[in-house]
Scaffold this motif. Structure first.
Motif, PDB file in Angstrom:
ATOM      1  N   GLY A   5       0.823  -1.214   0.000  1.00  0.00           N
ATOM      2  CA  GLY A   5       0.000   0.000   0.000  1.00  0.00           C
ATOM      3  C   GLY A   5       0.851   1.256   0.000  1.00  0.00           C
ATOM      4  N   VAL A   6       1.919   1.255   0.787  1.00  0.00           N
ATOM      5  CA  VAL A   6       2.827   2.407   0.816  1.00  0.00           C
ATOM      6  C   VAL A   6       3.489   2.582  -0.545  1.00  0.00           C
ATOM      7  CG1 VAL A   6       5.003   3.283   1.788  1.00  0.00           C
ATOM      8  CG2 VAL A   6       3.248   2.352   3.297  1.00  0.00           C
ATOM      9  N   LEU A   7       3.911   1.493  -1.154  1.00  0.00           N
ATOM     10  CA  LEU A   7       4.544   1.560  -2.471  1.00  0.00           C
ATOM     11  C   LEU A   7       3.583   2.136  -3.511  1.00  0.00           C
ATOM     12  CD1 LEU A   7       6.946   0.925  -4.354  1.00  0.00           C
ATOM     13  CD2 LEU A   7       5.927  -1.342  -4.676  1.00  0.00           C
ATOM     14  N   VAL A   8       2.349   1.653  -3.515  1.00  0.00           N
ATOM     15  CA  VAL A   8       1.354   2.162  -4.470  1.00  0.00           C
ATOM     16  C   VAL A   8       1.116   3.649  -4.240  1.00  0.00           C
ATOM     17  CG1 VAL A   8      -1.102   2.054  -5.094  1.00  0.00           C
ATOM     18  CG2 VAL A   8       0.225  -0.051  -4.873  1.00  0.00           C
ATOM     19  N   ALA A   9       0.973   4.054  -2.977  1.00  0.00           N
ATOM     20  CA  ALA A   9       0.735   5.467  -2.667  1.00  0.00           C
ATOM     21  C   ALA A   9       1.901   6.339  -3.128  1.00  0.00           C
ATOM     22  CB  ALA A   9       0.497   5.641  -1.170  1.00  0.00           C
ATOM     23  N   VAL A  10       3.120   5.896  -2.875  1.00  0.00           N
ATOM     24  CA  VAL A  10       4.301   6.675  -3.266  1.00  0.00           C
ATOM     25  C   VAL A  10       4.380   6.799  -4.785  1.00  0.00           C
ATOM     26  CG1 VAL A  10       6.829   6.624  -3.328  1.00  0.00           C
ATOM     27  CG2 VAL A  10       5.642   6.254  -1.176  1.00  0.00           C
TER      28      VAL A  10
END
Length: 125
Positions: free
Chosen positions: A84-89
């Motif tokens: 989720g953090v990767l997608v958001a970034v």
């Protein structure tokens, strides 16, 4: 090592950004559409702001990854949160770079320049 280098570079980028926008100009009251349009008309400031955006998001995302590694309860939950953090970034970097590099400083609405555009737009259109 990346976190130290990007953190030091971000300090320089952010403080010069704040100094040039707030101290050298008219302060917060001087920042409007025309100010941003005039600033982003220069490739130097586009690259400066893009570099600040990318470094800050990757630095923050890497910090979040470290926190998730330290505190996530399970292996699957940790992978989901890191995903989720990767997608958001990635989404924020793509959208931010689109804004910086496709920004039109002289928008036209119904065949006329939009109100509040910088003075150099009248000579262009």
């Amino acid at each position: 090592m990346y976190m130290r280098i990007s953190g030091a570079l971000l300090l320089v980028l952010i403080f010069w950004h704040l100094f040039s926008n707030l101290v050298m100009g008219d302060g917060i009251s001087g920042i409007d559409f025309a100010f941003v349009a005039g600033k982003w008309a220069s490739p130097f400031w586009q690259i400066w702001d893009a570099l600040m955006l990318v470094l800050a998001l990757i630095h923050g995302g890497n910090g979040m990854r470290t926190i998730i590694n330290d505190y996530s309860a399970g292996r699957v939950l940790g992978k989901l949160m890191k995903g989720g953090v990767l997608v958001a970034v990635v989404v924020l970097i793509v959208l931010g770079l689109l804004v910086v590099f496709t920004f039109d400083p002289c928008p036209v609405i119904d065949g006329q320049l939009a109100p509040g555009v910088p003075a150099f737009c009248t000579a262009i259109k």
